[in-house]
Design a protein around this motif. Structure first.
Motif, PDB file in Angstrom:
ATOM      1  N   SER A   1       3.426  23.720   3.050  1.00  0.00           N
ATOM      2  CA  SER A   1       4.933  24.047   3.508  1.00  0.00           C
ATOM      3  C   SER A   1       5.269  25.278   2.627  1.00  0.00           C
ATOM      4  CB  SER A   1       5.763  22.879   2.723  1.00  0.00           C
ATOM      5  OG  SER A   1       5.758  22.755   1.417  1.00  0.00           O
ATOM      6  N   LYS A   2       4.479  25.886   1.954  1.00  0.00           N
ATOM      7  CA  LYS A   2       4.795  27.232   1.326  1.00  0.00           C
ATOM      8  C   LYS A   2       4.382  28.466   2.254  1.00  0.00           C
ATOM      9  CE  LYS A   2       4.714  29.307  -3.298  1.00  0.00           C
ATOM     10  NZ  LYS A   2       6.155  29.035  -3.647  1.00  0.00           N
ATOM     11  N   ILE A   3       3.495  27.861   3.060  1.00  0.00           N
ATOM     12  CA  ILE A   3       2.818  29.038   3.884  1.00  0.00           C
ATOM     13  C   ILE A   3       3.601  29.172   5.287  1.00  0.00           C
ATOM     14  CG2 ILE A   3       0.743  29.590   5.309  1.00  0.00           C
ATOM     15  CD1 ILE A   3      -0.989  27.942   3.157  1.00  0.00           C
TER      16      ILE A   3
ATOM     17  N   LEU B   1     -12.520  24.904  14.761  1.00  0.00           N
ATOM     18  CA  LEU B   1     -12.774  26.236  14.614  1.00  0.00           C
ATOM     19  C   LEU B   1     -12.945  27.161  16.033  1.00  0.00           C
ATOM     20  CD1 LEU B   1     -15.931  25.897  12.153  1.00  0.00           C
ATOM     21  CD2 LEU B   1     -13.504  26.842  11.751  1.00  0.00           C
ATOM     22  N   ARG B   2     -12.972  26.374  17.017  1.00  0.00           N
ATOM     23  CA  ARG B   2     -12.989  26.767  18.390  1.00  0.00           C
ATOM     24  C   ARG B   2     -11.199  27.079  18.688  1.00  0.00           C
ATOM     25  NH1 ARG B   2     -17.313  24.006  19.470  1.00  0.00           N
ATOM     26  NH2 ARG B   2     -16.327  21.983  20.322  1.00  0.00           N
ATOM     27  N   GLN B   3     -10.328  26.511  17.688  1.00  0.00           N
ATOM     28  CA  GLN B   3      -8.862  26.756  18.097  1.00  0.00           C
ATOM     29  C   GLN B   3      -8.429  28.092  17.673  1.00  0.00           C
ATOM     30  OE1 GLN B   3      -6.626  24.166  19.697  1.00  0.00           O
ATOM     31  NE2 GLN B   3      -8.474  23.763  20.723  1.00  0.00           N
ATOM     32  N   ASP B   4      -9.342  28.642  16.902  1.00  0.00           N
ATOM     33  CA  ASP B   4      -8.729  30.075  16.174  1.00  0.00           C
ATOM     34  C   ASP B   4      -7.826  29.706  15.277  1.00  0.00           C
ATOM     35  OD1 ASP B   4      -8.611  32.818  15.661  1.00  0.00           O
ATOM     36  OD2 ASP B   4      -7.143  32.911  17.253  1.00  0.00           O
ATOM     37  N   PRO B   5      -7.959  28.900  14.154  1.00  0.00           N
ATOM     38  CA  PRO B   5      -7.159  28.879  13.266  1.00  0.00           C
ATOM     39  C   PRO B   5      -6.913  29.786  12.217  1.00  0.00           C
ATOM     40  CG  PRO B   5      -8.939  27.286  12.627  1.00  0.00           C
ATOM     41  CD  PRO B   5      -9.205  28.069  13.967  1.00  0.00           C
TER      42      PRO B   5
ATOM     43  N   TYR C   1       2.049  12.361   6.498  1.00  0.00           N
ATOM     44  CA  TYR C   1       3.247  12.648   6.565  1.00  0.00           C
ATOM     45  C   TYR C   1       3.316  13.779   7.767  1.00  0.00           C
ATOM     46  CZ  TYR C   1       4.568  10.418   2.114  1.00  0.00           C
ATOM     47  OH  TYR C   1       4.697   9.304   1.218  1.00  0.00           O
ATOM     48  N   GLN C   2       4.196  14.032   8.655  1.00  0.00           N
ATOM     49  CA  GLN C   2       4.091  15.059   9.688  1.00  0.00           C
ATOM     50  C   GLN C   2       4.735  16.229   9.276  1.00  0.00           C
ATOM     51  OE1 GLN C   2       5.284  13.336  13.465  1.00  0.00           O
ATOM     52  NE2 GLN C   2       4.184  11.337  13.014  1.00  0.00           N
ATOM     53  N   LEU C   3       4.069  17.305   9.457  1.00  0.00           N
ATOM     54  CA  LEU C   3       4.819  18.546   8.715  1.00  0.00           C
ATOM     55  C   LEU C   3       4.978  19.547  10.041  1.00  0.00           C
ATOM     56  CD1 LEU C   3       2.235  19.434   6.179  1.00  0.00           C
ATOM     57  CD2 LEU C   3       4.418  18.305   5.737  1.00  0.00           C
ATOM     58  N   GLU C   4       6.159  20.153  10.079  1.00  0.00           N
ATOM     59  CA  GLU C   4       6.815  20.840  11.108  1.00  0.00           C
ATOM     60  C   GLU C   4       5.882  22.033  11.385  1.00  0.00           C
ATOM     61  OE1 GLU C   4      10.979  22.706  12.519  1.00  0.00           O
ATOM     62  OE2 GLU C   4      11.101  21.606  10.845  1.00  0.00           O
ATOM     63  N   GLY C   5       5.736  22.421  12.495  1.00  0.00           N
ATOM     64  CA  GLY C   5       4.888  23.592  12.792  1.00  0.00           C
ATOM     65  C   GLY C   5       3.405  23.516  12.659  1.00  0.00           C
ATOM     66  N   ILE C   6       2.917  22.457  12.073  1.00  0.00           N
ATOM     67  CA  ILE C   6       1.377  22.278  11.677  1.00  0.00           C
ATOM     68  C   ILE C   6       0.767  21.372  12.712  1.00  0.00           C
ATOM     69  CG2 ILE C   6      -0.061  21.724   9.880  1.00  0.00           C
ATOM     70  CD1 ILE C   6       1.858  22.576   7.858  1.00  0.00           C
TER      71      ILE C   6
ATOM     72  N   HIS D   1       1.051  31.856  10.940  1.00  0.00           N
ATOM     73  CA  HIS D   1      -0.252  31.586  10.637  1.00  0.00           C
ATOM     74  C   HIS D   1      -0.564  30.247  11.644  1.00  0.00           C
ATOM     75  CE1 HIS D   1       0.664  33.487   6.923  1.00  0.00           C
ATOM     76  NE2 HIS D   1      -0.710  33.916   6.866  1.00  0.00           N
ATOM     77  N   LYS D   2      -1.616  30.075  11.826  1.00  0.00           N
ATOM     78  CA  LYS D   2      -1.994  28.847  12.691  1.00  0.00           C
ATOM     79  C   LYS D   2      -2.845  27.977  11.807  1.00  0.00           C
ATOM     80  CE  LYS D   2      -3.891  26.473  16.594  1.00  0.00           C
ATOM     81  NZ  LYS D   2      -3.428  26.192  17.800  1.00  0.00           N
ATOM     82  N   ILE D   3      -2.261  26.865  11.614  1.00  0.00           N
ATOM     83  CA  ILE D   3      -2.893  25.863  10.477  1.00  0.00           C
ATOM     84  C   ILE D   3      -2.850  24.578  11.242  1.00  0.00           C
ATOM     85  CG2 ILE D   3      -1.931  24.799   8.481  1.00  0.00           C
ATOM     86  CD1 ILE D   3       0.123  26.534   7.920  1.00  0.00           C
ATOM     87  N   ILE D   4      -4.040  23.921  10.812  1.00  0.00           N
ATOM     88  CA  ILE D   4      -4.694  22.907  11.378  1.00  0.00           C
ATOM     89  C   ILE D   4      -5.298  21.989  10.532  1.00  0.00           C
ATOM     90  CG2 ILE D   4      -6.388  21.611  13.013  1.00  0.00           C
ATOM     91  CD1 ILE D   4      -6.336  24.257  14.598  1.00  0.00           C
ATOM     92  N   THR D   5      -4.740  20.566  10.326  1.00  0.00           N
ATOM     93  CA  THR D   5      -5.200  19.689   9.394  1.00  0.00           C
ATOM     94  C   THR D   5      -6.207  18.709  10.020  1.00  0.00           C
ATOM     95  OG1 THR D   5      -3.362  18.214   9.395  1.00  0.00           O
ATOM     96  CG2 THR D   5      -3.099  20.193   8.029  1.00  0.00           C
TER      97      THR D   5
END
Length: 573
Positions: free
Chosen positions: A343-345, A387-391, A361-366, A350-354
């Motif tokens: 959440s600090k990033i 890794l093919r999603q260019d994160p 918990y669902q995080l906005e924009g991730i 940035h493209k963030i994938i978990t």
């Protein structure tokens, strides 16, 4: 259940109390003309005035009950105020209870509190006193509420409690029987009360554990578990079935573990419960993990980080690539720390994938991916795909196996920032664990930027904490004297109404942050063990978990006993 104020005995009431009709007129619920009409109708119809008023539609049943309770000087209770489980009262026969509309509510010492539609019925009150041997305190309730309370397993005779239904049966009739029991109003109220207590206690988990004497209901509050109540054995299956129905699980399957989810609203708050069931020798054990987003702090600044530790941790987060690990046992807040870090990033930049199991918990924009091992969507397979999603940044819920660790290392070496958790007791132990997973030491030195180890300690209740001067021997033996000014006091728990007598309220984190510098890289390549790496990091300025805990003791945030309890496992041997 709401507290019941013991009223005076009905037989001892004087005759000077106002009449029911007069009370309703005085309260503006009824006009004097309508009262005259009702009295005339009562002369023709018979019965009590309250019933006549309700049947004529002049006054609502609730208003009549409120006025009657005021006249008789007894409490008026609604169905919500009834206990979830009615007490078993010796000598009180179910037939008598149903015939006279009496609901036993509370049994304290020699006083039996009951709900009645006609609490002024001297015959019933005398019969209750003679049958039970207790002093009877009546309360007023609506007949409909009494009927609902009595149409339940609580009102069945003891001969009917064992009705021949076997918990090991597999028949469709048994399943239907369980569904019927789980749909009874008292069972629904009991389960709702169990879940509702979560918000009052600030519990993180609810455990329903079957034993010979019944279903033990236990809550974990601030990391410590305790038993709250015991549900009688005859209700255990119905309570568990109710929870399984709410979680959309198969109540006919009692031999295999199941996982589900309940979304509900409790006291104005949305609660998300992760439900897990496992079979035991006495029945199914059910655990509900509370996912209450409103109680989770997604801010690193609010999670107990010391200023120097937070500064170095933020510096590691700002690096463009590498692995940042968070370690600790189950329930130590690792995932919450990772969420706070994400959440600090800036998610827009940035493209963030978990990849998580499950997504808590669902995080906005991730972009969050939930692992489904049953269909082959494992951590490793998800990682290969994303890794093919260019994160830019990847968060892995947990490094569980060699394949996941290898892919994480390759991701870090190819320009990604990888955040993940690992089950080790110390920060230095993470290096040894990675080598056990088959990651070469030279790859560890090239990819791992740092390791944060953390625990959660209970905060002292600020309303009742007590200052004291520790002995010189305690200061020396514990090392607390290094962080405490001469003559300064520390605090210990006392217990008050605010913290429910525990002395603690809430939790905060203690941390140790190992930053992999050049000296540590050489030691890792030389094959140093966890103890050597830990000592070397301490010499470079790292504060251990225990030392960080002592800093919080000196600051008055927690107690010395609590730090000793939480940090006693500092070994990865």
């Amino acid at each position: 259940m709401t507290a019941i104020v013991n009223p005076v005995d009905v037989e001892q009431l004087d005759d000077q109390r106002p009449r029911l009709g007069e009370l309703l007129v005085a309260q503006g619920k009824l006009s004097a003309r309508d009262l005259d009409r009702a009295l005339s109708a009562q002369g023709e119809m018979g019965g009590m005035l309250g019933g006549v008023l309700s049947r004529l539609g002049l006054v609502s049943e609730g208003d009549v009950a409120q006025a009657l309770a005021s006249q008789l000087r007894v409490p008026f209770l609604t169905l919500d105020a009834f206990p979830a489980l009615l007490p078993d009262v010796p000598g009180l026969l179910p037939d008598f209870v149903r015939a006279h509309g009496v609901v036993p509510l509370q049994l304290d010492d020699s006083v039996l509190t009951v709900a009645m539609a006609v609490p002024q019925d001297a015959f019933v009150l005398k019969a209750l006193a003679l049958a039970t041997g207790f002093t009877v305190r009546p309360c007023l309730a609506l007949p409909a509420d009494i009927d609902k309370a009595l149409t339940s397993p609580e009102a069945q005779d003891t001969e009917d409690q064992d009705d021949g239904w076997s918990l090991d049966g597999d028949s469709g009739e048994f399943v239907e029987h369980l569904k019927d029991l789980a749909s009874e109003a008292p069972v629904i109220r009991l389960v709702n009360a169990i879940i509702g207590r979560v918000t009052d206690l600030r519990a993180s988990d609810v455990h329903l554990e079957p034993f010979d004497d019944g279903l033990h209901v236990r809550y974990r509050v601030d990391g410590v578990i305790s038993t709250a109540e015991i549900v009688p054995p005859r209700h255990a299956a119905a309570v568990n079935s109710r929870v399984k129905l709410m979680a959309h699980l198969d109540i006919a399957e009692r031999r295999l573990p199941q996982d589900g989810r309940i979304k509900t609203r409790v006291k104005g708050r949305e609660l998300d419960l992760r439900v897990s069931t496992v079979p035991t020798v006495h029945g199914e054990s059910v655990v509900m993990r509370v996912l209450d987003r409103s109680s989770v702090r997604f801010s690193l600044e609010e999670m107990g980080f010391a200023a120097d530790t937070l500064e170095r941790f933020n510096a590691l987060l700002a690096r463009p690539h590498g692995i940042l690990l968070v370690t600790g046992p189950t329930g130590s807040g690792k995932t919450t720390t990772l969420y706070a870090a994400l959440s600090k990033i800036d998610a827009d930049a940035h493209k963030i994938i978990t990849v998580e199991e499950p997504v808590e918990y669902q995080l906005e924009g991730i972009n969050q991916i939930q692992v489904h091992a049953q269909i082959g969507l494992t951590f490793a397979r998800s990682l290969r795909s994303i890794l093919r999603q260019d994160p830019d940044i990847i968060m892995i819920g947990e490094m569980r196996d060699s394949e996941t660790a290898q892919i994480a290392v390759q991701s870090a070496l190819t320009g990604h920032l990888v955040l993940s958790t690992l089950h080790t007791n110390t920060a230095a132990g993470a290096v040894v664990r990675l080598t056990d997973m088959g990651v070469e030491r030279y790859l560890i030195t090239s990819s791992v930027n740092g390791v944060l180890s953390q625990r959660l300690v209970r905060r002292l209740c600020m309303h009742c904490r007590e200052p004291y001067q520790p002995d010189a021997t305690v200061l020396e033996s514990t090392g607390l004297g290094r962080f405490l000014s001469p003559g300064a006091a520390v605090y210990r728990p006392v217990g008050c109404a605010q913290c429910r007598g525990v002395g603690y309220s809430g939790r905060t984190g203690v941390h140790e942050l190992l930053v992999v510098d050049d000296a540590l890289r050489r030691s890792i390549l030389d094959g140093a063990d966890a103890g050597t790496l830990h000592a070397q990091a301490m010499q470079a300025g790292m504060h251990s978990l225990y030392e960080d805990g002592l800093r919080k003791v000196a600051a008055g945030q927690t107690s010395l006993d609590e730090v000793l309890r939480v940090t006693e496992d500092q070994s990865d041997a």
